[in-house]
Design a protein around this motif. Structure first.
Motif, PDB file in Angstrom:
ATOM      1  N   TYR A 128       0.664  -1.132   0.035  1.00  0.00           N
ATOM      2  CA  TYR A 128      -0.034  -0.009   0.002  1.00  0.00           C
ATOM      3  C   TYR A 128       0.886   1.081  -0.122  1.00  0.00           C
ATOM      4  N   TYR A 129       0.987   2.020  -1.083  1.00  0.00           N
ATOM      5  CA  TYR A 129       1.561   2.869  -1.390  1.00  0.00           C
ATOM      6  C   TYR A 129       0.956   4.298  -1.016  1.00  0.00           C
ATOM      7  N   LYS A 130       1.343   5.195  -0.087  1.00  0.00           N
ATOM      8  CA  LYS A 130       0.939   6.670  -0.073  1.00  0.00           C
ATOM      9  C   LYS A 130       1.391   7.694  -0.519  1.00  0.00           C
ATOM     10  N   ALA A 131       0.622   8.571  -1.343  1.00  0.00           N
ATOM     11  CA  ALA A 131       1.028   9.485  -1.916  1.00  0.00           C
ATOM     12  C   ALA A 131       1.286  10.973  -0.920  1.00  0.00           C
ATOM     13  N   VAL A 132       2.708  11.272  -0.998  1.00  0.00           N
ATOM     14  CA  VAL A 132       3.114  12.686  -0.318  1.00  0.00           C
ATOM     15  C   VAL A 132       3.849  13.431  -1.318  1.00  0.00           C
ATOM     16  N   PRO A 133       4.247  14.691  -0.825  1.00  0.00           N
ATOM     17  CA  PRO A 133       5.007  15.478  -1.672  1.00  0.00           C
ATOM     18  C   PRO A 133       6.266  14.765  -2.387  1.00  0.00           C
ATOM     19  N   LYS A 134       6.357  14.686  -3.417  1.00  0.00           N
ATOM     20  CA  LYS A 134       7.596  14.168  -4.282  1.00  0.00           C
ATOM     21  C   LYS A 134       7.930  12.777  -4.118  1.00  0.00           C
ATOM     22  N   GLN A 135       7.080  11.891  -3.495  1.00  0.00           N
ATOM     23  CA  GLN A 135       7.401  10.481  -3.577  1.00  0.00           C
ATOM     24  C   GLN A 135       5.972   9.602  -3.191  1.00  0.00           C
ATOM     25  N   LEU A 136       6.145   8.542  -3.123  1.00  0.00           N
ATOM     26  CA  LEU A 136       5.139   7.597  -2.766  1.00  0.00           C
ATOM     27  C   LEU A 136       5.609   6.405  -1.989  1.00  0.00           C
ATOM     28  N   ILE A 137       5.279   6.696  -0.685  1.00  0.00           N
ATOM     29  CA  ILE A 137       5.753   5.587   0.313  1.00  0.00           C
ATOM     30  C   ILE A 137       4.929   4.755   0.799  1.00  0.00           C
ATOM     31  N   ALA A 138       5.401   3.626   1.406  1.00  0.00           N
ATOM     32  CA  ALA A 138       4.914   2.493   2.044  1.00  0.00           C
ATOM     33  C   ALA A 138       5.447   2.096   3.383  1.00  0.00           C
ATOM     34  N   GLU A 139       4.437   1.938   4.201  1.00  0.00           N
ATOM     35  CA  GLU A 139       5.095   1.393   5.570  1.00  0.00           C
ATOM     36  C   GLU A 139       5.860   0.401   5.270  1.00  0.00           C
TER      37      GLU A 139
END
Length: 167
Positions: A22-33
């Protein structure tokens, strides 16, 4: 014996399902736990080769999208997601990205960075100055489409690694 087979089957299903991304959008990137995925039975060299094989299917011209290639250790791709949402607003979400694959025996790490605007989608406008997503319906839907698409993209890649190039 049947109970033992059933137990092993359930354990295998649980292990596969536990690796959903599960990737979450944040400024400049997509992060996953958790962006590190286990692929049991495959060493770094095999994961690298399977990734290169997957890229030939995924990208029209893989050689043009590869920005960095450290054989058996890491690959960096620069490309874009062009998501047809099949709704009217937003009808398309298109963003540029850098995608990094890092390989170790039985593990691959998947990192998305440099998420940037395109002519179709102003990704940078989706966020407030403090990095939180804006509250508009358009932004919320766009981010939902992007996050869902990227998570599915990664899940399909990991499944490919687990199954190998068998068809």
């Amino acid at each position: 014996m049947k109970k033992l087979l059933l137990l092993f089957s359930l354990m295998a299903i649980t292990t596969v399902n536990a690796q959903k991304s599960y990737y979450k959008a944040v400024p400049k990137q997509l992060i996953a736990e958790n962006n590190i995925f286990e692929v049991s039975g495959r060493n770094a060299s095999e994961l690298y080769k399977l990734t290169r094989s997957w890229m030939t299917v995924q990208y029209t011209n893989p050689q043009k999208v590869i920005m960095f290639d450290d054989e058996n250790r890491s690959i960096i791709v620069k490309h874009f997601f062009d998501i047809d949402t099949k709704v009217s607003n937003p009808n398309k979400v298109k963003v540029n990205y850098n995608l990094q694959f890092d390989f170790k025996d039985e593990k691959v790490r998947i990192t998305f960075t440099n998420i940037e605007d395109t002519r179709n989608t102003k990704y940078s406008d989706f966020f407030n100055d403090d990095g939180t997503p804006k509250e508009s319906k358009y932004v919320k839907k766009s981010l939902e489409f992007l996050e869902s698409y990227v998570s599915k993209f990664v899940d399909e890649y990991v499944t490919y690694l687990q199954k190998g190039a068998d068809w």
